[in-house]
Design a protein around this motif. Structure first.
Motif, PDB file in Angstrom:
ATOM      1  N   ASN A 133      36.871  28.921  29.446  1.00 51.63           N
ATOM      2  CA  ASN A 133      37.783  30.065  29.452  1.00 51.63           C
ATOM      3  C   ASN A 133      37.343  31.015  30.568  1.00 51.63           C
ATOM      4  O   ASN A 133      36.391  31.776  30.404  1.00 51.63           O
ATOM      5  CB  ASN A 133      37.768  30.788  28.102  1.00 51.63           C
ATOM      6  N   ASP A 134      38.054  30.955  31.698  1.00 55.16           N
ATOM      7  CA  ASP A 134      37.611  31.731  32.851  1.00 55.16           C
ATOM      8  C   ASP A 134      38.050  33.191  32.813  1.00 55.16           C
ATOM      9  O   ASP A 134      37.906  33.915  33.804  1.00 55.16           O
ATOM     10  CB  ASP A 134      38.042  31.078  34.162  1.00 55.16           C
ATOM     11  N   ASP A 135      38.587  33.626  31.668  1.00 58.93           N
ATOM     12  CA  ASP A 135      38.778  35.065  31.466  1.00 58.93           C
ATOM     13  C   ASP A 135      37.589  35.649  30.711  1.00 58.93           C
ATOM     14  O   ASP A 135      37.233  36.806  30.913  1.00 58.93           O
ATOM     15  CB  ASP A 135      40.071  35.355  30.703  1.00 58.93           C
ATOM     16  N   VAL A 136      36.980  34.844  29.852  1.00 64.79           N
ATOM     17  CA  VAL A 136      35.772  35.268  29.138  1.00 64.79           C
ATOM     18  C   VAL A 136      34.566  35.199  30.074  1.00 64.79           C
ATOM     19  O   VAL A 136      33.771  36.145  30.168  1.00 64.79           O
ATOM     20  CB  VAL A 136      35.516  34.389  27.894  1.00 64.79           C
ATOM     21  N   ILE A 137      34.412  34.078  30.760  1.00 64.77           N
ATOM     22  CA  ILE A 137      33.345  33.901  31.747  1.00 64.77           C
ATOM     23  C   ILE A 137      34.017  33.803  33.107  1.00 64.77           C
ATOM     24  O   ILE A 137      34.576  32.765  33.469  1.00 64.77           O
ATOM     25  CB  ILE A 137      32.506  32.648  31.451  1.00 64.77           C
ATOM     26  N   ARG A 138      33.988  34.885  33.848  1.00 66.68           N
ATOM     27  CA  ARG A 138      34.723  34.959  35.097  1.00 66.68           C
ATOM     28  C   ARG A 138      33.980  34.206  36.214  1.00 66.68           C
ATOM     29  O   ARG A 138      32.749  34.181  36.243  1.00 66.68           O
ATOM     30  CB  ARG A 138      34.899  36.415  35.526  1.00 66.68           C
ATOM     31  N   PRO A 139      34.708  33.656  37.161  1.00 64.63           N
ATOM     32  CA  PRO A 139      34.073  33.089  38.361  1.00 64.63           C
ATOM     33  C   PRO A 139      33.646  34.214  39.304  1.00 64.63           C
ATOM     34  O   PRO A 139      34.100  35.362  39.175  1.00 64.63           O
ATOM     35  CB  PRO A 139      35.179  32.236  38.974  1.00 64.63           C
TER      36      PRO A 139
END
Length: 578
Positions: free
Chosen positions: A363-369
């Protein structure tokens, strides 16, 4: 990794193996507890250092988890022995659990050193327990692995997702402002902590558990598993199995805690949107390992590393349970890429790169790049100036951006009781530009540097809709807190730091981009005020408090006892077995 040790090389063999009178006593007393030679001969003794207690809700499941650790130790061919230490109950321990962090670290160190122990599994997680356990175990020097207690389930009230600590402060301000009533307040009280485990925001507990994993002191992903999850039981067994192998491999903490892994731990802290308390504990943990790591190092990392974890209080939406589902700390470290030194060794016996090679971000909103961070710089900033020559700390990622550069008149309180009167007076003369100052709340002045730095918003401003202002102190604040709070001002006022010389009405100037914090008073006037300053009476005259007051270091040095650092005298020898 091939075994490096034989049974005769183990510490415990010094107690049990010799054919002499003293070892006869050790063996006979072990048999008194139902053990026999098959339990200890040829096997490492593994201490399970447990911070469980009936007054520690964060650690309330660790009594059960110790049994799973024992299973793992037995499975790997070791002898587990559970040993209780101080519980560090953040909620109930007064005047502050920080007063007892070093006492707990001493207890851990001496418990390990004085007993027939070859390796250690450390069970903890609530705020001060992680640094205390690690500091003590590092000083003892035997192989150890840290088992994080894990965060509680996310809170719930009336369909809203609640974060422990963070939402307490928010709803308390609304209660005092009159926008919610007692029924809603009581509903939040009953829904905000629904299971055992630590705060499920990125407060000090989750920060320190993540830092432990960042150091390489936990098995992969251990810091992110929610306390009630069945995976936490399986992780407990895995820790029990792994520590036995670590003993045979002679994988001691000095091979894991290095300058490179210390920087990794700091990078992880900044990327998670960490608690301000992380600075004090990181410095103390590093110094126990003989690593020179200070405020300038932390601030340099803060300039470089963005916040990637979208978790309250820095993030606006998610909690630790969501972070776990998204892939946890291994996924975040994978996103950090070359910001980390992946060549360092972890408790797995493998490199960090090997341990996170297969990590995935779900989930790239919880763990951002890195290309889409929550905040463009790290969570914390270090300020210096004539008000804090040895440094102060602020969390710009969790405050109103309009205070990044600020000038305002000081309102000074010498005690927390005095500050409570100021913030409770709806007619107290102040403006949103005022700077609330609480002093004499540092390491010696508190005593113990309590979490008074998150000064609640004054009612005089709440009624007009204001929800943030600059607040400044030599205290700490909870890692679940937020707002424009300047903390850890060093030296503290109680020992004569410049904060002791400030008067109500003085102009305070803060510039976070320039990293400055000053009181706009001339050097000559400050010198005259210093001549008139009178040192306060000692907080303690006997007992542990007196020892604490005599030996505690300032916040910029990690608030450890001076005699516990590696540059104080010769290493402690192994005990004589006679």
């Amino acid at each position: 990794m091939a075994p490096k040790k034989e049974y005769k090389d183990l510490r415990s063999a010094r107690w049990f193996a010799p054919d002499d009178l003293r070892s006869f006593g050790h063996r006979s007393r072990a048999m008194q507890m139902g053990l026999d030679s098959e339990d200890w001969e040829g096997k490492p003794v593994i201490a399970i250092i447990n911070t469980w207690s009936d007054l520690s809700p964060c650690h309330h499941h660790l009594r059960d988890r110790a049994e799973y650790v024992k299973q793992g130790v037995y499975q790997a061919g070791g002898l587990p022995v559970e040993m209780p230490v101080h519980s560090f109950s953040e909620q109930f321990l007064k005047p502050t659990s920080m007063l007892y962090r070093n006492m707990g670290a001493m207890e851990v160190e001496e418990t390990i050193r004085a007993h027939p122990v070859d390796g250690v599994v450390l069970l903890g997680g609530c705020d001060k327990s992680t640094p205390a356990l690690v500091m003590g175990a590092v000083s003892a020097g035997v192989p150890f692995i840290f088992l994080p207690a894990g965060a509680m389930l996310r809170g719930n009230y009336a369909g809203a997702k609640l974060g422990s600590g963070t939402d307490v402060w928010k709803y308390w301000d609304e209660r005092r402002a009159g926008t919610i009533g007692k029924e809603q307040w009581d509903g939040v009280q009953g829904g905000i902590a629904r299971s055992y485990g630590t705060c499920m925001t990125m407060g000090t507990a989750s920060t320190m558990m993540s830092i432990a994993e960042g150091f390489g002191l936990t098995l992969p992903g251990a810091s992110s598993i929610p306390a009630p999850d069945a995976g936490h039981k399986r992780m407990s067994k895995a820790c029990g199995r792994r520590i036995v192998d670590m003993v045979w491999e002679d994988l001691t903490p000095d091979k894991i805690i290095t300058p490179a892994s210390t920087r990794n731990a700091t990078v992880v802290a900044m990327a998670t949107g960490c608690s301000t308390n992380a600075i004090i504990h990181l410095i103390a943990m590093a110094r126990r390992a003989g690593i020179d790591w200070g405020l300038d190092d932390l601030d340099a990392v803060g300039h470089e590393i963005p916040v990637l974890a979208n978790i309250r209080p820095t993030g606006k939406e998610y909690l630790m349970e969501d972070f776990f589902y998204a892939g946890g700390l291994p996924a975040l470290m994978k996103e950090l890429g070359d910001k980390l030194d992946t060549s360092v060794v972890t408790v797995t016996g493998k490199t960090l790169g090997e341990t996170i090679a297969d990590a995935q971000n779900y989930n790239d909103d919880v763990i951002r790049p890195l290309s889409n961070p929550v905040y463009h710089q790290g969570s914390l900033a270090v300020l210096r100036g004539n008000l804090a020559p040895d440094g102060a700390v602020i969390k710009p990622a969790a405050m109103d951006a309009k205070f990044m550069v600020h000038r305002g008149p000081a309102i000074v309180a010498d005690t927390y009781a005095e500050m409570k009167k100021i913030i409770s007076d709806p007619d107290y003369p102040m403006t949103p530009d005022s700077v609330l100052i609480l002093r004499n709340a540092g390491p010696q002045g508190g005593p113990g540097m309590p979490e008074w730095g998150m000064i609640p918003m004054p009612q005089a401003l709440l009624k007009d809709g204001h929800r943030d202002m600059v607040r400044l102190s030599d205290a700490r604040m909870s890692g679940t807190s937020y707002g424009a709070c300047v903390l850890h001002v060093a030296p503290e006022a109680y020992v004569g730091g410049p904060l002791a010389l400030v008067k109500t009405g003085d102009i305070i100037a803060m510039d976070i981009p320039s990293r400055t914090l000053n009181v706009e008073v001339s050097d000559e006037d400050l010198a005259e005020r210093r001549k008139a300053w009178v040192a306060p009476e000692p907080r303690y005259e006997r007992g542990y408090g007196a020892m604490f007051s005599k030996h505690i270091e300032q916040a910029d040095k990690g608030c450890d006892f001076d005699f516990l650092t590696t540059d104080y005298g010769a290493p402690v020898p192994e005990p004589e077995i006679n």
